[in-house]
Design an enzyme around this catalytic site. Structure first.
Site, PDB file in Angstrom:
ATOM      1  N   SER A  16       0.861  -1.188   0.000  1.00 17.98           N
ATOM      2  CA  SER A  16       0.000   0.000   0.000  1.00 17.98           C
ATOM      3  C   SER A  16       0.894   1.233   0.000  1.00 17.98           C
ATOM      4  O   SER A  16       1.723   1.399   0.897  1.00 17.98           O
ATOM      5  CB  SER A  16      -0.868  -0.028   1.255  1.00 17.98           C
ATOM      6  OG  SER A  16      -1.563   1.186   1.389  1.00 17.98           O
ATOM      7  N   LYS A  71      -1.212  -1.066  -4.286  1.00 15.94           N
ATOM      8  CA  LYS A  71      -2.394  -0.242  -3.963  1.00 15.94           C
ATOM      9  C   LYS A  71      -1.930   1.193  -3.819  1.00 15.94           C
ATOM     10  O   LYS A  71      -0.959   1.472  -3.095  1.00 15.94           O
ATOM     11  CB  LYS A  71      -3.020  -0.776  -2.673  1.00 15.94           C
ATOM     12  CG  LYS A  71      -3.879   0.202  -1.884  1.00 15.94           C
ATOM     13  CD  LYS A  71      -4.698  -0.535  -0.820  1.00 15.94           C
ATOM     14  CE  LYS A  71      -4.893   0.296   0.431  1.00 15.94           C
ATOM     15  NZ  LYS A  71      -5.727  -0.377   1.447  1.00 15.94           N
ATOM     16  N   LYS A 121      -2.938   5.076  -2.737  1.00 17.42           N
ATOM     17  CA  LYS A 121      -3.903   5.948  -2.064  1.00 17.42           C
ATOM     18  C   LYS A 121      -4.273   7.065  -3.025  1.00 17.42           C
ATOM     19  O   LYS A 121      -3.374   7.645  -3.673  1.00 17.42           O
ATOM     20  CB  LYS A 121      -3.274   6.532  -0.806  1.00 17.42           C
ATOM     21  CG  LYS A 121      -3.004   5.494   0.269  1.00 17.42           C
ATOM     22  CD  LYS A 121      -4.296   5.070   0.915  1.00 17.42           C
ATOM     23  CE  LYS A 121      -4.059   4.063   2.021  1.00 17.42           C
ATOM     24  NZ  LYS A 121      -5.309   3.642   2.658  1.00 17.42           N
ATOM     25  N   ASP A 126      -7.225   3.239  -3.288  1.00 15.51           N
ATOM     26  CA  ASP A 126      -7.961   3.366  -2.029  1.00 15.51           C
ATOM     27  C   ASP A 126      -8.209   4.842  -1.749  1.00 15.51           C
ATOM     28  O   ASP A 126      -7.255   5.622  -1.607  1.00 15.51           O
ATOM     29  CB  ASP A 126      -7.138   2.738  -0.896  1.00 15.51           C
ATOM     30  CG  ASP A 126      -7.872   2.760   0.441  1.00 15.51           C
ATOM     31  OD1 ASP A 126      -9.043   3.210   0.486  1.00 15.51           O
ATOM     32  OD2 ASP A 126      -7.277   2.323   1.447  1.00 15.51           O
ATOM     33  N   GLU A 152     -11.241   1.107  -3.649  1.00 25.23           N
ATOM     34  CA  GLU A 152     -11.616   0.837  -2.263  1.00 25.23           C
ATOM     35  C   GLU A 152     -12.221   2.074  -1.607  1.00 25.23           C
ATOM     36  O   GLU A 152     -11.670   3.177  -1.735  1.00 25.23           O
ATOM     37  CB  GLU A 152     -10.350   0.393  -1.517  1.00 25.23           C
ATOM     38  CG  GLU A 152     -10.589  -0.081  -0.107  1.00 25.23           C
ATOM     39  CD  GLU A 152      -9.281  -0.527   0.560  1.00 25.23           C
ATOM     40  OE1 GLU A 152      -8.232  -0.613  -0.122  1.00 25.23           O
ATOM     41  OE2 GLU A 152      -9.319  -0.774   1.773  1.00 25.23           O
ATOM     42  N   ASP A 206     -14.411  -1.017   2.724  1.00 29.57           N
ATOM     43  CA  ASP A 206     -13.533  -1.182   3.883  1.00 29.57           C
ATOM     44  C   ASP A 206     -14.238  -0.543   5.090  1.00 29.57           C
ATOM     45  O   ASP A 206     -15.012  -1.211   5.787  1.00 29.57           O
ATOM     46  CB  ASP A 206     -12.173  -0.522   3.590  1.00 29.57           C
ATOM     47  CG  ASP A 206     -11.221  -0.487   4.773  1.00 29.57           C
ATOM     48  OD1 ASP A 206     -11.453  -1.210   5.743  1.00 29.57           O
ATOM     49  OD2 ASP A 206     -10.227   0.275   4.738  1.00 29.57           O
ATOM     50  N   LYS A 243     -10.641  -6.413   7.644  1.00 34.36           N
ATOM     51  CA  LYS A 243      -9.601  -6.052   8.612  1.00 34.36           C
ATOM     52  C   LYS A 243     -10.041  -6.574   9.968  1.00 34.36           C
ATOM     53  O   LYS A 243     -11.150  -6.264  10.420  1.00 34.36           O
ATOM     54  CB  LYS A 243      -9.440  -4.536   8.698  1.00 34.36           C
ATOM     55  CG  LYS A 243      -8.695  -3.916   7.545  1.00 34.36           C
ATOM     56  CD  LYS A 243      -8.537  -2.420   7.741  1.00 34.36           C
ATOM     57  CE  LYS A 243      -7.872  -1.802   6.514  1.00 34.36           C
ATOM     58  NZ  LYS A 243      -8.070  -0.348   6.463  1.00 34.36           N
ATOM     59  N   GLY A 256      -4.806  -3.942   6.151  1.00 34.54           N
ATOM     60  CA  GLY A 256      -3.894  -3.721   7.270  1.00 34.54           C
ATOM     61  C   GLY A 256      -4.093  -2.360   7.889  1.00 34.54           C
ATOM     62  O   GLY A 256      -4.673  -1.463   7.270  1.00 34.54           O
TER      63      GLY A 256
HETATM   64  O1  NPG Z   1       0.102  -2.350   5.227  1.00 37.64           O
HETATM   65  O2  NPG Z   1      -0.759  -2.190   7.222  1.00 37.64           O
HETATM   66  C1  NPG Z   1      -0.584  -1.776   6.077  1.00 37.64           C
HETATM   67  C2  NPG Z   1      -1.257  -0.491   5.697  1.00 37.64           C
HETATM   68  C3  NPG Z   1      -2.330  -0.664   4.724  1.00 37.64           C
HETATM   69  O3  NPG Z   1      -2.787   1.412   3.706  1.00 37.64           O
HETATM   70  C4  NPG Z   1      -3.056   0.641   4.576  1.00 37.64           C
HETATM   71  N1  NPG Z   1      -4.005   0.882   5.472  1.00 37.64           N
HETATM   72  O4  NPG Z   1      -6.962   2.696   4.799  1.00 37.64           O
HETATM   73  O5  NPG Z   1      -6.387   0.652   4.518  1.00 37.64           O
HETATM   74  C5  NPG Z   1      -6.142   1.790   4.927  1.00 37.64           C
HETATM   75  C6  NPG Z   1      -4.761   2.085   5.469  1.00 37.64           C
HETATM   76  C7  NPG Z   1      -4.710   2.698   6.839  1.00 37.64           C
HETATM   77  C8  NPG Z   1      -3.646   2.452   7.648  1.00 37.64           C
HETATM   78  C9  NPG Z   1      -5.696   3.501   7.316  1.00 37.64           C
HETATM   79  C10 NPG Z   1      -3.559   3.004   8.928  1.00 37.64           C
HETATM   80  C11 NPG Z   1      -5.609   4.073   8.574  1.00 37.64           C
HETATM   81  C12 NPG Z   1      -4.535   3.803   9.379  1.00 37.64           C
END
Ligand code: NPG
Length: 374
Positions: free
Chosen positions: A136, A162, A164, A189, A214, A239, A263, A291
């Site tokens: 990500s 992925k 953002k 996402d 997403e 999500d 999650k 995650g």
């Molecule tokens: O690899 O743990 C990982 C991060 C994956 O991008 C990721 N998570 O929106 O899914 C999400 C995002 C996130 C992480 C959102 C931390 C909020 C806090």
């Protein structure tokens, strides 16, 4: 079995690289570790993987501390239970606050696994010894920097990327990545940054052959997502909007998505994760494991989850070194050729490093059947 002592440890680790989403900019991650002891002295650990701010969802590290310390722990301490499902029923009257509940429950799965000598993946019914891993990537100031990041992780073997996205950082970066990496499995996402009135704009993403988009719309919406899915070809993945199995059933019934991100934290724990997995499997809905920047502990739980048969898309289960210079577990989680090993040791199957936890400790507390002890 009874839990007779619970320790909470708030731990703050620096990220190796700051991470920006449509709603937050993070340089550090603060999660709460839950350490639970049964009456024989056996122990299990869990991770409460909230953000420090309420920008992803309503919970924060502070609210999770409050709920775990003042409500969940007092409700479970000294109470008899047999299974994790019976354990979570002890605090069944606590509404919402699913990240806090998930961490509390995870410690019990770890404990039960250690007592029985079974790995989490085995207890959950996982069927793979390795899982495919995606990465990500946050929002960057410049497209060139993003392209360098994509190149780095594609070269490391990650199985999908992925990105953002947010208004002002969507079509152009996706186009640039697609042109440079025509074959990489790619998804985006939005973390709820758009409204239904943006449907025409989001449909411009259709030309890039994305696996999914997403959470484009509000974190408390399912209905508008169903309308959006009619107007875009890219599969919508939910999500933030999905808090439990009943939400998922409604989203499927309404055709609000074609993919589900599970999650463990967001849905309140591993018991609910299993329910959602089974539901999606029976309804032919593909799922993948998201995650929350977990430390190695929560990351290990994610790998066990992703070993279930219904997880057919690569997860956000990257290696420890994507986030941490030094994880709180040893050995750290690694990814080779885009694959991570599912832990096989009892419980979560990781070795915690007490010195690292102590050196990054922000706050700790201990509760026992007779009250707060420290
Ligand atoms: O690899 O743990 C990982 C991060 C994956 O991008 C990721 N998570 O929106 O899914 C999400 C995002 C996130 C992480 C959102 C931390 C909020 C806090």
């Amino acid at each position: 079995m009874k839990i007779v002592r619970i320790e909470l440890k708030r731990v703050r680790l620096p990220l190796v690289r700051p991470f920006r989403t449509s709603s937050a900019y993070r340089t550090h991650i603060e999660h709460i570790l839950v350490r639970s002891f049964d009456e024989t002295g056996a122990e299990g650990w869990g991770e409460i993987a909230t953000a420090v701010d309420p920008f992803y969802n309503a919970e924060t590290t502070d609210t999770a501390w409050h709920i775990a310390h003042d409500f969940l722990a007092p409700l479970v301490l000294g109470k008899e239970f047999g299974t994790p499902d019976e354990f979570r029923a002890l605090y069944g009257k606590v509404k919402g606050n699913r990240f806090a509940r998930a961490g509390m429950e995870m410690a019990v799965w770890d404990l039960v696994g250690k007592v029985l000598g079974r790995s989490l993946a085995d207890m959950l019914g996982g069927s793979r010894s390795q899982v495919e891993v995606g990465v990500s990537l946050g929002i960057e100031k410049e497209i060139e920097v993003l392209l360098d990041q994509v190149e780095r992780y594609v070269n490391e073997g990650y199985r999908r990327v992925k990105l953002k996205i947010a208004p002002g950082w969507d079509i152009e970066p996706v186009r640039a990545v697609r042109e440079r990496f025509p074959n990489v499995p790619l998804q985006v996402d939005a973390n709820s940054a758009y409204r239904l009135t943006d449907a025409g704009h989001l449909a411009k993403l259709d030309e890039f052959g994305l696996l999914l988009i997403e959470q484009p719309l509000a974190e408390d919406d399912i209905v508008d997502h169903a309308e959006l899915q009619k107007r875009v070809n890219t599969p919508v993945c939910l999500d933030e909007s999905l808090h439990h199995a009943d939400d998922v059933r409604k989203a499927i019934d309404l055709n609000a998505c074609r993919v589900v991100n599970i999650k463990v934290s967001r849905v309140g724990g591993l018991c609910e994760t299993l329910k959602i997995h089974d539901l999606c499997r029976s309804r032919g809905m593909p799922v993948w494991c998201g995650g929350m920047h977990e430390f190695g502990l929560g990351r290990a739980a994610n790998l066990a989850v992703a070993s279930l048969a219904g997880f057919t898309l690569p997860g956000d289960t990257s290696a420890s070194d994507k986030y941490w210079k030094q994880d709180i577990i040893e050995p750290a989680i690694t990814v080779t050729n885009g694959l991570a090993d599912v832990p096989t040791g009892p419980g979560l199957g990781v070795n915690l490093e007490p010195d690292r936890i102590e050196s990054h400790l922000v706050r700790s507390a201990a509760l026992t059947t007779s009250g707060v002890s420290a």
